[in-house]
Design a protein around this motif. Sequence first.
Motif, short mmCIF file in Angstrom:
data_model
loop_
_atom_site.label_atom_id
_atom_site.label_comp_id
_atom_site.label_asym_id
_atom_site.label_seq_id
_atom_site.Cartn_x
_atom_site.Cartn_y
_atom_site.Cartn_z
N PHE A 1 -26.13 -8.29 34.76
CA PHE A 1 -25.15 -9.07 34.00
C PHE A 1 -24.92 -8.44 32.63
O PHE A 1 -23.78 -8.36 32.16
N GLN A 2 -26.00 -7.98 31.99
CA GLN A 2 -25.85 -7.35 30.68
C GLN A 2 -25.10 -6.03 30.77
O GLN A 2 -24.36 -5.68 29.85
N VAL A 3 -25.27 -5.31 31.87
CA VAL A 3 -24.50 -4.08 32.07
C VAL A 3 -23.01 -4.42 32.07
O VAL A 3 -22.19 -3.72 31.47
N GLY A 4 -22.65 -5.50 32.75
CA GLY A 4 -21.25 -5.94 32.76
C GLY A 4 -20.76 -6.28 31.36
O GLY A 4 -19.61 -6.00 31.01
N ARG A 5 -21.61 -6.89 30.55
CA ARG A 5 -21.23 -7.23 29.18
C ARG A 5 -20.99 -5.98 28.35
O ARG A 5 -20.07 -5.94 27.52
N VAL A 6 -21.82 -4.95 28.56
CA VAL A 6 -21.67 -3.70 27.81
C VAL A 6 -20.30 -3.09 28.06
O VAL A 6 -19.71 -2.48 27.16
N LEU A 7 -19.77 -3.26 29.27
CA LEU A 7 -18.46 -2.71 29.60
C LEU A 7 -17.33 -3.41 28.86
O LEU A 7 -16.25 -2.84 28.69
N ARG A 8 -17.58 -4.65 28.41
CA ARG A 8 -16.50 -5.45 27.83
C ARG A 8 -16.69 -5.77 26.36
O ARG A 8 -15.72 -6.15 25.69
N GLU A 9 -17.91 -5.66 25.85
CA GLU A 9 -18.18 -6.07 24.48
C GLU A 9 -18.85 -4.95 23.70
O GLU A 9 -19.60 -4.16 24.27
N PRO A 10 -18.62 -4.87 22.39
CA PRO A 10 -19.27 -3.84 21.55
C PRO A 10 -20.72 -4.22 21.25
O PRO A 10 -21.01 -4.89 20.26
N LEU A 11 -21.63 -3.78 22.11
CA LEU A 11 -23.05 -4.06 21.93
C LEU A 11 -23.77 -2.77 21.54
O LEU A 11 -23.16 -1.72 21.38
N ALA A 12 -25.09 -2.86 21.37
CA ALA A 12 -25.88 -1.66 21.13
C ALA A 12 -25.78 -0.73 22.34
O ALA A 12 -25.54 -1.19 23.46
N PRO A 13 -25.93 0.58 22.14
CA PRO A 13 -25.85 1.50 23.29
C PRO A 13 -26.91 1.14 24.33
O PRO A 13 -28.04 0.75 23.99
N ALA A 14 -26.54 1.26 25.60
CA ALA A 14 -27.43 0.84 26.68
C ALA A 14 -27.67 1.99 27.65
O ALA A 14 -26.78 2.80 27.90
N LEU A 15 -28.88 2.05 28.17
CA LEU A 15 -29.26 2.99 29.23
C LEU A 15 -29.58 2.17 30.46
O LEU A 15 -30.50 1.34 30.44
N TRP A 16 -28.85 2.39 31.55
CA TRP A 16 -29.07 1.65 32.79
C TRP A 16 -29.94 2.52 33.70
O TRP A 16 -29.47 3.48 34.30
N ALA A 17 -31.23 2.18 33.78
CA ALA A 17 -32.19 2.93 34.59
C ALA A 17 -32.21 2.31 35.99
O ALA A 17 -32.87 1.30 36.22
#
Length: 319
Positions: free
Chosen positions: A143-159
């Motif tokens: 769900f947070q990965v989906g948020r990263v695609l739409r909102e300006p959050l901290a950079p994310a690494l999806w392992a």
Amino acid sequence: MMKPDWRWVAPRLASLYHRGLLVPFIGAGLSRPACPGWGGLITRLEAAAATGAGTGEDPLSLIRRANKTVLALRHRGQGALEKAVREALTTTPVTIPESATCLADIWWPLVITTNYDNLYPSSVSSRWKIRPLVLGRSPMHCFQVGRVLREPLAPALWAIQGYLDTPCDEHFDFQNQLASELVVGHEEYRRVTHREPHFRRAFAEIYRNRSLLFVGSGLQDQYLLDLFSEIREFYGPNGHLHFAFAPEGELDVDFLLREFQVAVVEYSVPSNNPTDHSNRHRHLRELKHAIDVAPSPSRWDYQVARPSRDSVACFSVEH
């Protein structure tokens, strides 16, 4: 089919980046030589499992060796596989590879990885002075990965294959939880992708709506190609091209472009030094330059004239 030329690819990657559509997908090649590649990892795990060294370096032989070794380690009890993989990744002293540094020089809201190590997030932390958010395959993280695609959050690494906070000393969030998501070997990959529909849905959203840039990922893992094929069967051809950097002759360029819309940019590797990927580093530096010089809108606004039958919305763009 004609092989894509870098002069054609670079401006398109820069345009995709500025539109928020480019997502790097990194593999073991980005962490070498600090961490072993797939074959080297299997050899070290075989030593830890004391199952005897397997033979064959071709993909099918490595799959068989990995399945046998992982099964032996899991039979030793909880934590045995995690301990073996952690020790296999540990190197002294730790030197972050140039590929990871070059990629981290570009600000990426989201990066997908099949690696277990923390070399890339440590590069991001050092370059941007911010701790990237490391996410896994759980429903909450997808769900947070989906948020990263739409909102300006901290950079994310999806392992997507688990994560171990090693070999760098810097520690990131969720490392204990993500260690439990560790998968090694073709059989485990296959079970995970079929057992976790929330993960497949999140990955399909990215695959369909973003352009993936494969760096250090050989695109030879059959389970990944099967995952791509499943997405195409359900949703049809992708709306965007994907891209990949790969050594000359390593991949079937025509097949990947025809079947998966992956345009492979090949680079030369010296025959006397097959570990020299300096041309990949050069492409990453050139990509950063292309992104820096590409025109991009800095602000969009509009002004509506006073209400009337002939009123027309006036749009302006500032560069």
